[in-house]
Design an enzyme around this catalytic site. Structure first.
Site, PDB file in Angstrom:
ATOM      1  N   ARG A  68       0.789  -1.381   0.021  1.00 46.29           N
ATOM      2  CA  ARG A  68      -0.001  -0.104   0.052  1.00 46.29           C
ATOM      3  C   ARG A  68       0.890   1.150  -0.009  1.00 46.29           C
ATOM      4  O   ARG A  68       1.697   1.330   0.931  1.00 46.29           O
ATOM      5  CB  ARG A  68      -0.890   0.092   1.200  1.00 46.29           C
ATOM      6  CG  ARG A  68      -1.940   1.111   1.360  1.00 46.29           C
ATOM      7  CD  ARG A  68      -2.608   1.114   2.451  1.00 46.29           C
ATOM      8  NE  ARG A  68      -3.901   0.404   2.494  1.00 46.29           N
ATOM      9  CZ  ARG A  68      -4.407   0.044   3.718  1.00 46.29           C
ATOM     10  NH1 ARG A  68      -4.234   0.587   4.718  1.00 46.29           N
ATOM     11  NH2 ARG A  68      -5.603  -0.891   3.291  1.00 46.29           N
ATOM     12  N   ARG A 182      -4.607   3.029  17.217  1.00 45.55           N
ATOM     13  CA  ARG A 182      -5.376   2.425  16.275  1.00 45.55           C
ATOM     14  C   ARG A 182      -5.056   3.391  15.112  1.00 45.55           C
ATOM     15  O   ARG A 182      -4.456   4.375  15.000  1.00 45.55           O
ATOM     16  CB  ARG A 182      -6.778   2.532  16.480  1.00 45.55           C
ATOM     17  CG  ARG A 182      -7.845   1.361  16.087  1.00 45.55           C
ATOM     18  CD  ARG A 182      -7.335   0.077  16.378  1.00 45.55           C
ATOM     19  NE  ARG A 182      -8.582  -0.591  16.176  1.00 45.55           N
ATOM     20  CZ  ARG A 182      -8.967  -1.382  14.932  1.00 45.55           C
ATOM     21  NH1 ARG A 182      -8.140  -1.333  14.038  1.00 45.55           N
ATOM     22  NH2 ARG A 182      -9.976  -2.395  14.951  1.00 45.55           N
ATOM     23  N   LYS A 183      -5.622   3.009  13.938  1.00 49.51           N
ATOM     24  CA  LYS A 183      -5.575   3.823  12.721  1.00 49.51           C
ATOM     25  C   LYS A 183      -6.055   5.252  12.590  1.00 49.51           C
ATOM     26  O   LYS A 183      -6.759   5.726  13.939  1.00 49.51           O
ATOM     27  CB  LYS A 183      -6.288   3.442  11.527  1.00 49.51           C
ATOM     28  CG  LYS A 183      -7.706   3.379  11.725  1.00 49.51           C
ATOM     29  CD  LYS A 183      -8.533   2.877  10.513  1.00 49.51           C
ATOM     30  CE  LYS A 183      -8.236   2.592   8.993  1.00 49.51           C
ATOM     31  NZ  LYS A 183      -9.455   2.402   8.167  1.00 49.51           N
ATOM     32  N   GLY A 441     -17.134  -5.681   1.373  1.00 43.14           N
ATOM     33  CA  GLY A 441     -17.104  -7.161   1.661  1.00 43.14           C
ATOM     34  C   GLY A 441     -17.341  -7.667   3.029  1.00 43.14           C
ATOM     35  O   GLY A 441     -17.535  -8.936   3.469  1.00 43.14           O
ATOM     36  N   CYS A 446     -14.808  -0.499   4.368  1.00 48.24           N
ATOM     37  CA  CYS A 446     -13.583   0.082   3.460  1.00 48.24           C
ATOM     38  C   CYS A 446     -14.494   0.654   2.361  1.00 48.24           C
ATOM     39  O   CYS A 446     -13.763   1.722   1.715  1.00 48.24           O
ATOM     40  CB  CYS A 446     -12.524  -0.924   3.057  1.00 48.24           C
ATOM     41  SG  CYS A 446     -11.850  -1.757   4.690  1.00 48.24           S
ATOM     42  N   GLY A 447     -15.269   0.200   1.622  1.00 44.30           N
ATOM     43  CA  GLY A 447     -15.820   0.428   0.406  1.00 44.30           C
ATOM     44  C   GLY A 447     -16.816   1.559   0.922  1.00 44.30           C
ATOM     45  O   GLY A 447     -17.762   2.049  -0.170  1.00 44.30           O
TER      46      GLY A 447
HETATM   47 FE1  SRM Z   1      -9.964  -0.678   5.182  1.00 45.80          FE
HETATM   48  C1  SRM Z   1      -8.982  -3.068   7.234  1.00 45.80           C
HETATM   49  C2  SRM Z   1      -8.744  -2.381   2.636  1.00 45.80           C
HETATM   50  C3  SRM Z   1     -10.379   2.071   3.188  1.00 45.80           C
HETATM   51  C4  SRM Z   1     -12.074   0.529   7.417  1.00 45.80           C
HETATM   52  N1  SRM Z   1      -8.944  -2.488   4.990  1.00 45.80           N
HETATM   53  C5  SRM Z   1      -8.449  -3.228   5.968  1.00 45.80           C
HETATM   54  C6  SRM Z   1      -7.544  -4.342   5.583  1.00 45.80           C
HETATM   55  C7  SRM Z   1      -6.226  -3.685   5.624  1.00 45.80           C
HETATM   56  C8  SRM Z   1      -7.795  -5.619   6.377  1.00 45.80           C
HETATM   57  C9  SRM Z   1      -6.978  -6.734   5.800  1.00 45.80           C
HETATM   58  O1  SRM Z   1      -5.652  -6.782   6.300  1.00 45.80           O
HETATM   59  O2  SRM Z   1      -6.997  -7.519   4.941  1.00 45.80           O
HETATM   60  C10 SRM Z   1      -7.943  -4.281   4.003  1.00 45.80           C
HETATM   61  C11 SRM Z   1      -6.913  -4.617   2.973  1.00 45.80           C
HETATM   62  C12 SRM Z   1      -7.581  -5.529   1.956  1.00 45.80           C
HETATM   63  C13 SRM Z   1      -6.527  -5.654   0.676  1.00 45.80           C
HETATM   64  O3  SRM Z   1      -5.945  -6.616   0.476  1.00 45.80           O
HETATM   65  O4  SRM Z   1      -6.675  -4.749  -0.189  1.00 45.80           O
HETATM   66  C14 SRM Z   1      -8.380  -2.907   3.815  1.00 45.80           C
HETATM   67  N2  SRM Z   1      -9.413   0.018   3.292  1.00 45.80           N
HETATM   68  C15 SRM Z   1      -9.113  -0.997   2.344  1.00 45.80           C
HETATM   69  C16 SRM Z   1      -9.052  -0.335   1.128  1.00 45.80           C
HETATM   70  C17 SRM Z   1      -8.029  -1.074  -0.095  1.00 45.80           C
HETATM   71  C18 SRM Z   1     -10.469  -0.602   0.398  1.00 45.80           C
HETATM   72  C19 SRM Z   1     -10.596  -0.220  -1.014  1.00 45.80           C
HETATM   73  O5  SRM Z   1     -10.755  -1.411  -1.892  1.00 45.80           O
HETATM   74  O6  SRM Z   1     -10.361   0.981  -1.557  1.00 45.80           O
HETATM   75  C20 SRM Z   1      -9.133   1.048   1.392  1.00 45.80           C
HETATM   76  C21 SRM Z   1      -7.426   1.538   1.667  1.00 45.80           C
HETATM   77  C22 SRM Z   1      -7.276   2.853   1.897  1.00 45.80           C
HETATM   78  C23 SRM Z   1      -5.893   3.556   1.820  1.00 45.80           C
HETATM   79  O7  SRM Z   1      -5.467   3.612   0.935  1.00 45.80           O
HETATM   80  O8  SRM Z   1      -5.462   3.534   2.908  1.00 45.80           O
HETATM   81  C24 SRM Z   1      -9.592   1.008   2.827  1.00 45.80           C
HETATM   82  N3  SRM Z   1     -10.889   1.148   5.325  1.00 45.80           N
HETATM   83  C25 SRM Z   1     -10.858   2.067   4.294  1.00 45.80           C
HETATM   84  C26 SRM Z   1     -11.867   2.923   4.786  1.00 45.80           C
HETATM   85  C27 SRM Z   1     -12.448   4.183   3.976  1.00 45.80           C
HETATM   86  C28 SRM Z   1     -11.964   5.519   4.326  1.00 45.80           C
HETATM   87  O9  SRM Z   1     -10.795   5.579   4.986  1.00 45.80           O
HETATM   88  O10 SRM Z   1     -12.740   6.278   4.103  1.00 45.80           O
HETATM   89  C29 SRM Z   1     -12.588   2.687   6.076  1.00 45.80           C
HETATM   90  C30 SRM Z   1     -13.776   3.252   6.755  1.00 45.80           C
HETATM   91  C31 SRM Z   1     -13.427   4.655   7.496  1.00 45.80           C
HETATM   92  C32 SRM Z   1     -12.540   4.760   8.676  1.00 45.80           C
HETATM   93  O11 SRM Z   1     -11.601   3.643   8.888  1.00 45.80           O
HETATM   94  O12 SRM Z   1     -13.288   5.100   9.568  1.00 45.80           O
HETATM   95  C33 SRM Z   1     -11.857   1.272   6.374  1.00 45.80           C
HETATM   96  N4  SRM Z   1     -10.186  -1.204   7.000  1.00 45.80           N
HETATM   97  C34 SRM Z   1     -11.191  -0.427   7.750  1.00 45.80           C
HETATM   98  C35 SRM Z   1     -11.375  -1.242   9.147  1.00 45.80           C
HETATM   99  C36 SRM Z   1     -12.048  -0.760  10.423  1.00 45.80           C
HETATM  100  C37 SRM Z   1     -11.580   0.302  11.038  1.00 45.80           C
HETATM  101  C38 SRM Z   1     -11.972   0.203  12.792  1.00 45.80           C
HETATM  102  O13 SRM Z   1     -11.556   1.054  13.186  1.00 45.80           O
HETATM  103  O14 SRM Z   1     -12.418  -0.856  12.991  1.00 45.80           O
HETATM  104  C39 SRM Z   1     -10.553  -2.251   9.003  1.00 45.80           C
HETATM  105  C40 SRM Z   1     -10.065  -3.182  10.047  1.00 45.80           C
HETATM  106  C41 SRM Z   1      -9.179  -2.964  11.157  1.00 45.80           C
HETATM  107  O15 SRM Z   1      -8.489  -1.864  10.880  1.00 45.80           O
HETATM  108  O16 SRM Z   1      -9.013  -3.709  12.040  1.00 45.80           O
HETATM  109  C42 SRM Z   1      -9.744  -2.193   7.536  1.00 45.80           C
HETATM  110 FE1  SF4 Z   2     -13.888  -5.953   4.915  1.00 42.57          FE
HETATM  111 FE2  SF4 Z   2     -12.204  -3.863   4.144  1.00 42.57          FE
HETATM  112 FE3  SF4 Z   2     -11.664  -6.461   3.466  1.00 42.57          FE
HETATM  113 FE4  SF4 Z   2     -13.618  -5.180   2.384  1.00 42.57          FE
HETATM  114  S1  SF4 Z   2     -11.358  -4.715   2.247  1.00 42.57           S
HETATM  115  S2  SF4 Z   2     -13.696  -7.120   2.844  1.00 42.57           S
HETATM  116  S3  SF4 Z   2     -14.504  -3.890   3.801  1.00 42.57           S
HETATM  117  S4  SF4 Z   2     -11.895  -5.323   5.498  1.00 42.57           S
END
Ligand code: SRM
Ligand code: SF4
Length: 520
Positions: A68, A182-183, A441, A446-447
């Site tokens: 990333r 956290r993030k 998903g 994240c979507g």
């Molecule tokens: Fe996300 C965790 C992908 C935007 C909330 N997110 C993950 C992980 C890293 C989980 C993992 O290790 O597999 C996903 C990686 C999957 C992969 O292989 O791509 C993942 N998040 C994404 C992305 C790639 C989705 C996309 O297809 O665009 C986005 C990457 C953004 C970036 O460039 O940094 C992405 N994630 C978001 C957003 C949207 C936003 O930021 O506007 C959110 C909701 C907003 C927020 O965070 O408040 C989001 N992701 C999460 C969460 C829930 C956070 C929490 O506080 O619980 C997780 C789980 C965690 O962090 O434990 C998570």
């Molecule tokens: Fe769940 Fe984020 Fe993975 Fe999508 S990319 S399946 S919303 S953790």
């Protein structure tokens, strides 16, 4: 070691491994990791600490890592995009790339033995992946048309870059901010349409005019805090009741992240985002602490902000504020790119624009600075058949998270299914305006299904005694002016039954019409 609230609380397992060894320290070990291979790595290094370098082990495809990046304000050069393409081409095993919902890009299929080489390549062109995952500050978003838009109040590019430089030590890694609870998400918008979904960030800056002693309006930002989506809770950010001038944005951001680092809750990982500290302290106490650390008194928020437009999707060709120049918004269906696609886009930006490319939070691309005289030739480029400037009204607004193909949290497959379903719906229906469909998903969101017209959140559903992939349907998300979150309106629809339900929703609630059957 930084003093944190963690010292007085019971530590969860994430806090324990962070206390044992800071995530950023794996930077010095990456050469060794590359030599010994991923199978020999300590479990916490493999699954967690590597994310401090933006390197994500994918349990779904063991040995094929995801990287990333950090792309501040979503802006990169064609040379940088070409380097990313070459990395996918040369090192990616079945490689591809995805534009993310934070104006960023992720590369797939990377082997650990190649990571030192890849980092060298990134260094040479000023790219970094540092601190882009786990308990760090995520890619900082800004207006995708900053500096191009005649109606903007403020060009966010420099501020976003400065915040990133400060918080990541110019992309080298900053131990001051490598152990957050956290993030942490930061966004700045200087335009009128809230292009970054400011309200869903932990910290966001929104354009607003204050008045000075002479009663003259002065430009700056109202500050909002505590927005988030998580499986546990979703909130829009609340007003901090602070207005800052652009000159104070970087230092205020630093202060707020420091407070989160030092006082954020660490015992329960589900309750560790900034909002939970705001709950515990109340916004007044938080504001007082910000003011104390900031070192000078903070002005109250301006009475109104300047977000008064509906959100634009930027798809199509638009005049810039610079006479004779245009920007082109290309639809990248669900953000997925091959190496060849990336090289083609880099070429377009070089031949027709100023060798610059921008990403949007809708996972699309903008190519700026195309002279009027080049537009006709630009529009005849073959790659625009795949990445249209005038896509279908569903395809253009489609957003999807990674889903089951690569993400181990996923309850369903998203990107491919989203594409297929929208293609089918577009073949059945005609629409008069875009409808924003977002797939995610799992409940991590994240979507961003809660900002969509129609949000689809993955779940498991029982049907005829079988466990199937399904969705909960969200509706009512409003973006731009008066943004607010959508809510769940229907639960547990098997994906195999979804298309007719979406068709019905599009007809009854979004004015879609069934296409006339073709006459022979
Ligand atoms: Fe996300 C965790 C992908 C935007 C909330 N997110 C993950 C992980 C890293 C989980 C993992 O290790 O597999 C996903 C990686 C999957 C992969 O292989 O791509 C993942 N998040 C994404 C992305 C790639 C989705 C996309 O297809 O665009 C986005 C990457 C953004 C970036 O460039 O940094 C992405 N994630 C978001 C957003 C949207 C936003 O930021 O506007 C959110 C909701 C907003 C927020 O965070 O408040 C989001 N992701 C999460 C969460 C829930 C956070 C929490 O506080 O619980 C997780 C789980 C965690 O962090 O434990 C998570
Ligand atoms: Fe769940 Fe984020 Fe993975 Fe999508 S990319 S399946 S919303 S953790």
């Amino acid at each position: 070691m930084i003093e944190t609230a963690a010292t007085t609380e019971k530590l969860n397992k994430f806090e324990k491994f962070k206390a044992e060894k800071d995530g950023l320290l794996v930077k010095n070990e990456i050469e060794q990791f590359a030599q010994i291979g991923w199978e020999a790595l300590d479990e916490n290094d493999l699954n967690h600490r590597l994310k401090w370098l933006g390197v994500f082990f994918r349990p779904v495809t063991p040995g094929k890592f995801m990287m990333r990046m950090r792309i501040p304000n979503g802006i990169l050069t064609s040379n940088q995009l070409s380097v990313l393409a070459e990395v996918v081409q040369r090192y990616g095993d079945d490689g591809s790339a995805d534009i993310t919902t934070r104006q960023n890009i992720q590369l797939r299929g990377i082997k650990i033995q190649d990571i030192p080489d890849i980092f060298n390549k990134f260094n040479k062109v000023g790219l970094t992946t540092i601190q882009s995952g786990m308990d760090n500050i995520r890619n900082i978003t800004g207006d995708p048309v900053a500096g191009l838009d005649a109606n903007e109040f403020y060009d966010t590019r420099e501020l976003v870059q400065q915040i990133q430089n400060t918080l990541t030590n110019n992309g080298e890694g900053n131990p001051e901010f490598s152990n957050l609870p956290r993030k942490f998400n930061i966004a700045i918008t200087g335009g009128r349409d809230n292009s970054v979904h400011a309200e869903i960030n932990d910290l966001a800056f929104i354009p607003a005019f204050s008045v000075n002693k002479e009663q003259i309006p002065v430009f700056g930002f109202n500050v909002i805090v505590g927005g988030l989506f998580s499986a546990k809770r979703c909130e829009t950010a609340m007003a901090l009741n602070v207005w800052v001038s652009p000159a104070d944005v970087v230092s205020l951001s630093k202060v707020i992240v420091e407070i989160f680092r030092d006082h954020g809750l660490r015992a329960n990982r589900q309750k560790a985002r900034l909002i939970w500290l705001l709950d515990e302290w109340g916004i007044e106490r938080f504001r007082l602490e910000v003011e104390k650390r900031f070192g000078k008194s903070l002005l109250p928020a301006a009475a109104k902000d300047e977000i008064d437009w509906e959100k634009r999707d930027h798809l199509g060709i638009y005049k810039q504020k610079q006479t004779g120049l245009n920007y082109a918004g290309l639809n990248i269906p669900v953000g997925r790119l091959s190496a060849h696609d990336m090289l083609e886009i880099a070429r377009l930006a070089e031949v027709y624009g100023s060798a610059e490319i921008r990403f949007t939070v809708e996972q699309n691309i903008i190519i700026p600075n195309i002279p009027d005289s080049s537009l006709t030739a630009f529009c005849t480029e073959e790659i625009l058949e795949k990445f249209a400037v005038n896509p279908g009204l569903l395809m253009g607004s489609l957003v999807s998270c990674t889903g089951a193909q690569f993400c181990n949290f996923a309850l369903i497959e998203t990107k491919n299914r989203a594409l297929e379903m929208v293609k089918s719906l577009e073949s059945e229906l005609t629409l008069s305006h875009p409808v924003r469909i977002h797939w995610t998903g799992c409940p991590n969101s994240c979507g961003q299904p809660q900002v969509a017209d129609i949000g689809l959140m993955g779940t498991k559903v029982r049907k005829n005694g079988q466990m199937l992939e399904g969705v909960d349907i969200y509706m009512g998300g409003k973006v731009g002016k008066d943004a607010h979150l959508g809510t769940c309106v229907k639960k547990g629809i098997p994906c195999e039954d979804l298309q007719p339900i979406l068709r019905e929703i599009l007809i009854t609630q979004f004015g879609a019409k069934l296409r006339e059957p073709a006459t022979v």
